[in-house]
Scaffold this motif. Structure first.
Motif, short mmCIF file in Angstrom:
data_model
loop_
_atom_site.label_atom_id
_atom_site.label_comp_id
_atom_site.label_asym_id
_atom_site.label_seq_id
_atom_site.Cartn_x
_atom_site.Cartn_y
_atom_site.Cartn_z
N LEU A 108 12.73 -6.15 -6.39
CA LEU A 108 12.40 -7.57 -6.36
C LEU A 108 12.04 -8.08 -7.75
O LEU A 108 12.45 -9.17 -8.16
CB LEU A 108 11.24 -7.81 -5.39
N LYS A 109 11.30 -7.29 -8.51
CA LYS A 109 10.87 -7.71 -9.85
C LYS A 109 12.08 -7.94 -10.77
O LYS A 109 12.08 -8.88 -11.57
CB LYS A 109 9.96 -6.63 -10.44
N HIS A 110 13.08 -7.08 -10.64
CA HIS A 110 14.21 -7.15 -11.57
C HIS A 110 15.33 -8.06 -11.11
O HIS A 110 16.20 -8.42 -11.90
CB HIS A 110 14.75 -5.75 -11.83
N HIS A 111 15.34 -8.43 -9.83
CA HIS A 111 16.48 -9.19 -9.32
C HIS A 111 16.06 -10.48 -8.62
O HIS A 111 16.78 -10.97 -7.74
CB HIS A 111 17.30 -8.33 -8.36
N ARG A 118 10.08 1.05 -4.33
CA ARG A 118 11.46 0.67 -4.61
C ARG A 118 11.76 -0.78 -4.22
O ARG A 118 12.47 -1.50 -4.90
CB ARG A 118 12.40 1.63 -3.89
N ARG A 119 11.19 -1.21 -3.09
CA ARG A 119 11.43 -2.59 -2.63
C ARG A 119 10.94 -3.61 -3.66
O ARG A 119 11.66 -4.55 -4.02
CB ARG A 119 10.71 -2.81 -1.29
N ASP A 143 7.96 4.04 -7.98
CA ASP A 143 8.49 4.22 -9.33
C ASP A 143 7.45 3.79 -10.35
O ASP A 143 6.62 2.93 -10.08
CB ASP A 143 9.76 3.39 -9.54
N ILE A 144 7.53 4.38 -11.54
CA ILE A 144 6.72 3.89 -12.66
C ILE A 144 7.56 2.89 -13.42
O ILE A 144 8.61 3.23 -13.96
CB ILE A 144 6.26 5.04 -13.56
N ARG A 202 0.82 -1.22 0.00
CA ARG A 202 0.00 0.00 0.00
C ARG A 202 0.85 1.27 0.00
O ARG A 202 0.38 2.35 0.34
CB ARG A 202 -0.92 0.00 1.22
N ILE A 203 2.13 1.16 -0.39
CA ILE A 203 2.96 2.36 -0.51
C ILE A 203 2.35 3.25 -1.59
O ILE A 203 2.09 2.81 -2.71
CB ILE A 203 4.41 1.99 -0.90
#
Length: 442
Positions: A380-383, A375-376, A352-353, A345-346
């Protein structure tokens, strides 16, 4: 397990997740069973009181006595037990579908609390049943935190007393008081209209983050090791006592001539704005607010976005503005409201977009390939082995490293119309509302 292959790790994690899911279902079933027994205890106490007869002054003695027996056996205060008994009756009798879903292990105690708190004010049994079914549909796929604003807004639509009338009465209970704590501390507590309270918190957050950012990039005060919660409290005291953030608190991070104003975002149905309907306005991410406050906030906003949504699913279909600037970003802010990772819920202004399909993989920069990620979860999505794809309706379909699927719906689609709540809206027509907000700082 040194040298274990990635597949073996995933198998172990998959087994762990299955075990945790089973444990949670078992725990939910056990908690629901306890509630059923407490409701049964109320029936027993009431039957005992009826059999005993006697003066009305002692009619609740059987209830007190049974609560004391349960409390002694469980080592819990009998007053607490009696309150839990009362709450159990409300849940079992007035929210039977919620109780059954909880007993089946499909939702948690947190979901149950949100549904009951939001719907307990709906006195009409048929309307409450409509609310309950709709809220449970959201509860089965969302966290309690995300369920809460959707459930509150739906309950408001089904309530027999208009929100404006209830807000006017509730506003007379505005209050501030102090409760002393240990070690020379105290709590300062205020009851305020929701838009004002959240605006105050947002302004404190802005100041506190500016202080922390300035401290971390300069050597002006190397001994300042305050956490952001401490800075927020210090700024709060400073603003109330002096009317501005003083150098002691702000560390000269905020120029005196640079005003920081509170940020709130409201959505007002177009027909409500012109007085032709009483569909409630919404404080984005928090729930319904009274129309008068929403219109006042919208009237002072630096800009309005006209939002076209589907009347049944709530999907954002289009957005425009008379003087469009950063059009796509505004559309995304309205659609997403917060980070689009399941359960997060950030808010969007702290996210970020992200391109769902990366630019280097020919992912287009358009609405159906963009979403806000904090950012968290962006990292997570990219790494990590998490994967996501987006469908044209804005739903993000997340896949975990062990292959589990988690559909993540845009916030606007969590609140949907029913025959009772929106009988005046024709299926397939387009609903129009205006979302007023000040753009977040770059």
């Amino acid at each position: 397990m040194t040298g274990t292959t990635p597949t073996a790790w995933q198998q172990r994690i998959d087994t762990l997740l299955h075990a945790l899911a089973d444990a949670r279902r078992d725990a939910a079933a056990a908690q629901a069973r306890e509630v059923a027994l407490l409701a049964e205890a109320v029936e027993i106490a009431q039957a005992m009181a009826q059999d005993a007869g006697g003066p009305t002054s002692v009619a609740d003695i059987p209830m007190r006595s049974l609560a004391a027996q349960i409390g002694a056996a469980a080592r819990v205060s009998d007053r607490t037990v009696q309150k839990h008994m009362s709450d159990a009756v409300v849940l079992v009798e007035r929210f039977p579908a919620t109780f059954a879903t909880w007993a089946a292990g499909d939702i948690s105690r947190g979901h149950v609390r949100v549904v009951v708190d939001a719907g307990v004010g709906i006195d009409d049994n048929a309307a409450r049943a409509v609310f309950e079914d709709a809220a449970l549909e959201v509860a089965r796929r969302e966290t309690p935190g995300r369920l809460k604003p959707a459930a509150r807004l739906l309950a408001t639509r089904l309530h027999l007393v208009p929100l404006q009338e209830r807000h006017t009465a509730a506003a007379t209970k505005r209050e501030v008081w102090v409760r002393d704590l240990d070690d020379g501390m105290a709590e300062l507590i205020a009851i305020l209209p929701a838009a004002i309270a959240h605006g105050i918190r947002d302004r404190l957050d802005q100041y506190a983050r500016r202080v922390i950012d300035a401290r971390d990039t300069t050597d002006t005060r190397p001994t300042d090791a305050r956490r952001i919660s401490e800075v927020r409290a210090d700024v709060f005291a400073d603003l109330l006592l002096t009317g501005h953030a003083s150098p002691d608190v702000s560390n000269d991070a905020i120029p005196a001539d640079e005003a920081i104003i509170a940020r709130v975002q409201v959505t007002v149905p177009a027909l409500t704005a012109v007085g032709a309907d009483d569909t409630p306005a919404e404080l984005i991410g928090k729930g319904p607010i009274d129309t008068a406050t929403a219109l006042r906030l919208a009237g002072t906003a630096t800009g309005w976005d006209r939002v076209l949504t589907h009347p049944v699913t709530g999907t954002v279909l289009a957005i425009d503005r008379y003087r469009p600037s950063d059009h796509l970003k505004r559309t995304l802010r309205v659609r997403d409201e917060h980070c689009r990772f399941p359960g997060c819920r950030i808010p969007t202004y702290r996210s970020d977009i992200d391109h769902t399909t990366a630019r280097e993989h020919d992912g287009p920069t358009e609405l159906t390939n963009l979403a806000h990620l904090c950012r968290r979860h962006h990292t997570l999505k990219h790494h990590s082995a998490w994967r996501v794809r987006q469908t044209p309706d804005g739903i993000l379909h997340w896949t975990s490293p062990t292959g589990r699927h988690y559909p993540e719906h845009p916030a606007r689609t969590l609140v949907f119309t029913t025959e009772q709540a929106g009988a005046d809206i024709q299926t397939g027509a387009v609903s129009e509302s205006a979302t007023a907000s000040d753009p977040p700082p770059s």
